[in-house]
Scaffold this motif. Structure first.
Motif, PDB file in Angstrom:
ATOM      1  N   LEU A 146       0.817  -1.207   0.000  1.00  0.00           N
ATOM      2  CA  LEU A 146       0.000   0.000   0.000  1.00  0.00           C
ATOM      3  C   LEU A 146       0.848   1.252   0.000  1.00  0.00           C
ATOM      4  O   LEU A 146       1.895   1.300   0.646  1.00  0.00           O
ATOM      5  CB  LEU A 146      -0.916   0.016   1.226  1.00  0.00           C
ATOM      6  CG  LEU A 146      -1.946  -1.097   1.303  1.00  0.00           C
ATOM      7  CD1 LEU A 146      -2.673  -1.030   2.631  1.00  0.00           C
ATOM      8  CD2 LEU A 146      -2.923  -1.014   0.148  1.00  0.00           C
ATOM      9  N   ARG A 147       0.364   2.262  -0.706  1.00  0.00           N
ATOM     10  CA  ARG A 147       0.963   3.583  -0.629  1.00  0.00           C
ATOM     11  C   ARG A 147      -0.154   4.600  -0.820  1.00  0.00           C
ATOM     12  O   ARG A 147      -1.139   4.345  -1.511  1.00  0.00           O
ATOM     13  CB  ARG A 147       2.073   3.777  -1.646  1.00  0.00           C
ATOM     14  CG  ARG A 147       1.620   3.840  -3.090  1.00  0.00           C
ATOM     15  CD  ARG A 147       2.795   4.082  -4.040  1.00  0.00           C
ATOM     16  NE  ARG A 147       2.403   3.915  -5.415  1.00  0.00           N
ATOM     17  CZ  ARG A 147       1.869   4.868  -6.167  1.00  0.00           C
ATOM     18  NH1 ARG A 147       1.698   6.062  -5.678  1.00  0.00           N
ATOM     19  NH2 ARG A 147       1.517   4.621  -7.413  1.00  0.00           N
ATOM     20  N   VAL A 188      -5.112   9.422  -2.768  1.00  0.00           N
ATOM     21  CA  VAL A 188      -5.504   8.088  -3.228  1.00  0.00           C
ATOM     22  C   VAL A 188      -4.645   7.059  -2.507  1.00  0.00           C
ATOM     23  O   VAL A 188      -3.443   7.249  -2.348  1.00  0.00           O
ATOM     24  CB  VAL A 188      -5.329   7.958  -4.759  1.00  0.00           C
ATOM     25  CG1 VAL A 188      -5.591   6.531  -5.221  1.00  0.00           C
ATOM     26  CG2 VAL A 188      -6.254   8.924  -5.486  1.00  0.00           C
ATOM     27  N   ILE A 189      -5.281   5.984  -2.073  1.00  0.00           N
ATOM     28  CA  ILE A 189      -4.541   4.851  -1.514  1.00  0.00           C
ATOM     29  C   ILE A 189      -4.533   3.766  -2.583  1.00  0.00           C
ATOM     30  O   ILE A 189      -5.555   3.479  -3.210  1.00  0.00           O
ATOM     31  CB  ILE A 189      -5.130   4.366  -0.165  1.00  0.00           C
ATOM     32  CG1 ILE A 189      -4.183   3.377   0.495  1.00  0.00           C
ATOM     33  CG2 ILE A 189      -6.541   3.818  -0.327  1.00  0.00           C
ATOM     34  CD1 ILE A 189      -4.458   3.141   1.971  1.00  0.00           C
ATOM     35  N   ALA A 200      -5.881   1.800  -7.754  1.00  0.00           N
ATOM     36  CA  ALA A 200      -6.500   2.704  -6.785  1.00  0.00           C
ATOM     37  C   ALA A 200      -7.571   1.944  -6.009  1.00  0.00           C
ATOM     38  O   ALA A 200      -8.468   1.343  -6.597  1.00  0.00           O
ATOM     39  CB  ALA A 200      -7.109   3.906  -7.493  1.00  0.00           C
ATOM     40  N   LEU A 201      -7.448   1.963  -4.675  1.00  0.00           N
ATOM     41  CA  LEU A 201      -8.397   1.261  -3.814  1.00  0.00           C
ATOM     42  C   LEU A 201      -9.349   2.211  -3.096  1.00  0.00           C
ATOM     43  O   LEU A 201     -10.401   1.791  -2.627  1.00  0.00           O
ATOM     44  CB  LEU A 201      -7.650   0.421  -2.773  1.00  0.00           C
ATOM     45  CG  LEU A 201      -6.709  -0.641  -3.323  1.00  0.00           C
ATOM     46  CD1 LEU A 201      -5.972  -1.315  -2.182  1.00  0.00           C
ATOM     47  CD2 LEU A 201      -7.468  -1.650  -4.168  1.00  0.00           C
ATOM     48  N   GLY A 202      -8.961   3.478  -2.991  1.00  0.00           N
ATOM     49  CA  GLY A 202      -9.802   4.444  -2.302  1.00  0.00           C
ATOM     50  C   GLY A 202      -9.263   5.843  -2.493  1.00  0.00           C
ATOM     51  O   GLY A 202      -8.129   6.029  -2.937  1.00  0.00           O
TER      52      GLY A 202
END
Length: 156
Positions: A3-4, A47-48, A54-56
């Motif tokens: 994750l970033r 953005v995560i 992109a997850l969220g």
């Protein structure tokens, strides 16, 4: 999962739209969904991601030098309930503190609405330290009473 979180930046509107469309129980009003997507082009948006996926995202709106609002926050349906919303919001709050912000508010559907999905949303905000401060029964419409919540993110 690698994750970033990145931002604030103008992010792919298509990515944000895909995230919102994955959770229609929260973003089922087409006009509002399209407005949230358009806002990612002009508002500070974080953005995560897992790699490039992109997850969220969260978009923020500034009202005054010390007062900001969450315009929109969403986690893709396939990534919900894994702590990503918490990570994303904490990242955005650190950026806000660096900008001199003291308060962060959010508007969501009030508990006077029987919508079970927004009960989850309110619980998330409460876990994140937000406090309910006022209900506006007709700000949006009578079927969607607005709850304003506030969090002090930094003392003056």
């Amino acid at each position: 999962m690698t994750l970033r979180t990145d931002g604030p930046a103008n992010h792919s509107q298509a990515e944000c739209e895909e995230i919102l469309r994955s959770i229609p129980d929260w973003f089922g009003i087409e006009e509002a969904l399209l407005e949230y997507v358009a806002n990612t082009k002009t508002l500070p948006t974080f953005v995560i991601r897992d790699g490039v996926q992109a997850l969220g995202f969260v978009s923020l709106r500034q009202h005054f030098a010390q007062a900001w609002e969450i315009d929109c926050i969403a986690i893709h349906a396939t990534a919900r309930n894994k702590g990503l919303g918490t990570m994303l919001l904490l990242y955005a709050e650190q950026w806000l503190i660096a900008q001199g912000a003291q308060f962060l508010q959010v508007k969501t559907i009030a508990a006077t609405s029987p919508n079970p999905h927004y009960a989850q949303t309110r619980a998330f905000y409460e876990r994140m330290g937000f406090t309910a401060i006022e209900v506006f029964p007709e700000l949006w419409d009578p079927q969607n009473p607005c709850l304003q919540m506030l969090k002090a993110i930094r003392c003056a």
